[in-house]
Design an enzyme around this catalytic site. Structure first.
Site, PDB file in Angstrom:
ATOM      1  N   LYS A  85       0.819  -1.223   0.000  1.00 60.14           N
ATOM      2  CA  LYS A  85       0.000   0.000   0.000  1.00 60.14           C
ATOM      3  C   LYS A  85       0.850   1.269   0.000  1.00 60.14           C
ATOM      4  CE  LYS A  85      -4.522  -1.451   1.426  1.00 60.14           C
ATOM      5  NZ  LYS A  85      -5.664  -1.303   2.311  1.00 60.14           N
TER       6      LYS A  85
ATOM      7  N   LYS B 239      -5.411  -9.543  -5.876  1.00 58.86           N
ATOM      8  CA  LYS B 239      -6.621  -9.760  -5.079  1.00 58.86           C
ATOM      9  C   LYS B 239      -7.764  -8.841  -5.554  1.00 58.86           C
ATOM     10  CE  LYS B 239      -6.928  -7.899  -1.026  1.00 58.86           C
ATOM     11  NZ  LYS B 239      -7.525  -7.447   0.215  1.00 58.86           N
TER      12      LYS B 239
ATOM     13  N   LYS C  75     -11.779  -3.604  -3.034  1.00 63.41           N
ATOM     14  CA  LYS C  75     -12.770  -2.531  -3.207  1.00 63.41           C
ATOM     15  C   LYS C  75     -12.124  -1.218  -3.625  1.00 63.41           C
ATOM     16  CE  LYS C  75     -13.827  -2.944   1.479  1.00 63.41           C
ATOM     17  NZ  LYS C  75     -12.550  -3.054   2.202  1.00 63.41           N
TER      18      LYS C  75
HETATM   19  N1  AQP Z   1     -10.422 -10.709  -2.541  1.00 64.47           N
HETATM   20  C1  AQP Z   1     -10.668 -11.223  -1.358  1.00 64.47           C
HETATM   21  N2  AQP Z   1     -10.840 -12.557  -1.203  1.00 64.47           N
HETATM   22  C2  AQP Z   1     -11.108 -13.101   0.025  1.00 64.47           C
HETATM   23  N3  AQP Z   1     -11.221 -12.356   1.155  1.00 64.47           N
HETATM   24  C3  AQP Z   1     -11.068 -11.019   1.034  1.00 64.47           C
HETATM   25  N4  AQP Z   1     -11.105 -10.030   1.932  1.00 64.47           N
HETATM   26  C4  AQP Z   1     -10.885  -8.847   1.319  1.00 64.47           C
HETATM   27  N5  AQP Z   1     -10.696  -9.043   0.003  1.00 64.47           N
HETATM   28  C5  AQP Z   1     -10.786 -10.389  -0.199  1.00 64.47           C
HETATM   29  C6  AQP Z   1     -11.357 -10.237   3.360  1.00 64.47           C
HETATM   30  O1  AQP Z   1     -12.372  -9.324   3.748  1.00 64.47           O
HETATM   31  C7  AQP Z   1     -12.113  -8.908   5.095  1.00 64.47           C
HETATM   32  C8  AQP Z   1     -12.159  -7.415   5.163  1.00 64.47           C
HETATM   33  O2  AQP Z   1     -11.103  -6.860   4.414  1.00 64.47           O
HETATM   34  P1  AQP Z   1     -10.907  -5.303   4.447  1.00 64.47           P
HETATM   35  O3  AQP Z   1     -11.921  -4.673   3.622  1.00 64.47           O
HETATM   36  O4  AQP Z   1     -10.864  -4.821   5.840  1.00 64.47           O
HETATM   37  O5  AQP Z   1      -9.481  -5.063   3.902  1.00 64.47           O
HETATM   38  P2  AQP Z   1      -8.762  -5.625   2.659  1.00 64.47           P
HETATM   39  O6  AQP Z   1      -8.394  -7.045   2.883  1.00 64.47           O
HETATM   40  O7  AQP Z   1      -7.648  -4.664   2.394  1.00 64.47           O
HETATM   41  O8  AQP Z   1      -9.883  -5.567   1.543  1.00 64.47           O
HETATM   42  P3  AQP Z   1      -9.892  -4.685   0.270  1.00 64.47           P
HETATM   43  O9  AQP Z   1     -11.200  -4.908  -0.433  1.00 64.47           O
HETATM   44  O10 AQP Z   1      -8.667  -4.922  -0.546  1.00 64.47           O
HETATM   45  O11 AQP Z   1      -9.901  -3.238   0.902  1.00 64.47           O
HETATM   46  P4  AQP Z   1      -9.071  -1.996   0.456  1.00 64.47           P
HETATM   47  O12 AQP Z   1      -9.201  -1.941  -1.013  1.00 64.47           O
HETATM   48  O13 AQP Z   1      -9.714  -0.835   1.147  1.00 64.47           O
HETATM   49  O14 AQP Z   1      -7.670  -2.242   0.933  1.00 64.47           O
HETATM   50  C9  AQP Z   1     -10.765  -9.479   5.504  1.00 64.47           C
HETATM   51  O15 AQP Z   1     -10.988 -10.641   6.267  1.00 64.47           O
HETATM   52  C10 AQP Z   1     -10.133  -9.830   4.186  1.00 64.47           C
HETATM   53  O16 AQP Z   1      -9.220 -10.894   4.304  1.00 64.47           O
END
Ligand code: AQP
Length: 341
Positions: free
Chosen positions: A119, A202, A205
């Site tokens: 990040k 991955k 969002k």
């Molecule tokens: N692609 C994914 N596949 C499986 N699990 C996922 N999680 C997120 N993306 C996937 C799981 O969702 C929970 C919450 O994640 P988060 O939103 O707090 O943070 P993140 O993992 O950083 O998700 P994003 O969507 O990628 O958010 P941004 O873009 O804001 O950084 C966690 O349990 C995560 O493992």
């Protein structure tokens, strides 16, 4: 002392840094609901807004995304009467214990976190201090409830290991058995759902391309269009899961289909062996719509009443604080800080 000596308690959270994705649903939310329904643990679920602001968030959008995420939790099956549901910034003990853990964790530990490296990118000078300290706040989120189990997607594995290291170092430094050594729960067929545009990344969002993800708020036509345009390769589907080994985009779509339909990947391969993508993709879109459409409708219903969402989150925050406050007080006491007023 291990997690088994504590009250069985689950904590997990999702950042309201945008609309939730199919990855969040399959990797996290769906499993949160399963753990609630199993009724073997007290469940605490949280919109982690303090984590979201480690990168820039528009204030109006953050408020809307927090309510939308709460609506998604409830629409997916989280019952605020059986689970505690709230947003992190309403319970001050998260940030207070995070400060303690900033003093327990070592710079070297934090610098090794791959999410920090991803990040912050090359421009670490310009990344927020909060982004660097993110894993200490995550440890506080979990340990301020003495949570014994944390269901997460695969990307959070390293942060969970750090949470265990922080708990062990605190216990060792102060000669106590106070914090549990929490168990990560990373299981199921979709612990890492990948981007629809790049099978090595991955689904996220905050990906700049909306076509890379299925949002929980997408309608049936949008879902069908995103799967139709999802990157694949020219080969038809093989007759075994092994045959997908070096085909990340193809494997991702098969994994998503297996997770949505609750079937094994072997079973899926028996069904689709030899299919062309033009045949498989509409099938996949249909399975996604069958799962998501009822949830999306329910989300819309909840979002029509933001005051009720706020009431539910406020009530959850009160219940969360009842658990967190004595644990923080005891932490301060162990450290020699005068905690009573
Ligand atoms: N692609 C994914 N596949 C499986 N699990 C996922 N999680 C997120 N993306 C996937 C799981 O969702 C929970 C919450 O994640 P988060 O939103 O707090 O943070 P993140 O993992 O950083 O998700 P994003 O969507 O990628 O958010 P941004 O873009 O804001 O950084 C966690 O349990 C995560 O493992």
């Amino acid at each position: 002392m291990t997690g088994s000596d504590f009250t069985p308690r689950v904590f997990s959270g999702i950042q309201p840094s945008g609309g939730l994705t199919l990855g969040n649903y399959l990797g996290a939310l769906k499993r949160f609901v399963d753990m609630q329904d199993a009724a073997t643990h007290e469940c605490i679920y949280c919109m982690v807004d303090l984590h979201a602001v480690t990168v820039w968030q528009d204030p109006v959008a953050l408020k809307a995304s927090t309510r939308e995420a709460a609506a998604a939790f409830m629409a997916a099956g989280i019952d605020p009467a059986r689970s505690i549901l709230f947003n992190q910034s309403q319970v001050p003990q998260h940030a207070q214990l995070a400060w303690v853990f900033n003093c327990v964790a070592r710079m070297g530990w934090m610098g090794r976190m791959t999410q920090w490296k991803d990040k912050a990118g090359k421009n670490t000078e310009n990344a927020s201090l909060g982004l660097f300290a993110y894993p200490a706040l995550m440890a506080a989120d979990i340990l301020v409830y003495h949570a014994t189990h944390v269901p997460v997607g695969d990307d959070q594995k390293q942060h969970l290991e750090l949470t265990r290291d922080i708990a062990a170092k605190f216990n060792h430094d102060f000669g106590v058995d106070f914090f549990p050594i929490t168990e990560p729960v990373i299981e199921g067929p979709a612990t890492r759902v990948m981007s629809l545009r790049d099978g090595t990344k991955k689904m996220s969002k905050s990906d700049p391309s909306d076509m890379s993800r299925i949002n929980m708020s997408d309608d049936a036509d949008t879902i069908a269009q995103k799967f139709r345009k999802a990157r694949t390769d020219p080969e038809p589907l093989p007759d075994s899961y092994e045959g997908l080994k070096d085909r990340p985009e193809a494997r991702n779509l098969v994994d998503i289909y297996a997770a949505l339909s609750g079937r094994s990947t072997e079973d899926i391969m028996n069904e689709v062996a030899g299919w062309q993508w033009g045949q498989f993709k509409p099938h996949l879109a249909e399975a996604a719509v069958a799962t998501l459409a009822p949830i999306t409708d329910e989300m819309t219903r909840f979002m029509n009443d933001p005051a009720e969402i706020d009431r539910i989150l406020g009530e959850g925050a009160g219940r969360a604080e009842e658990i967190a406050a004595p644990i923080l007080t005891r932490t301060y006491d162990i450290m020699g800080m005068v905690a009573s007023r």
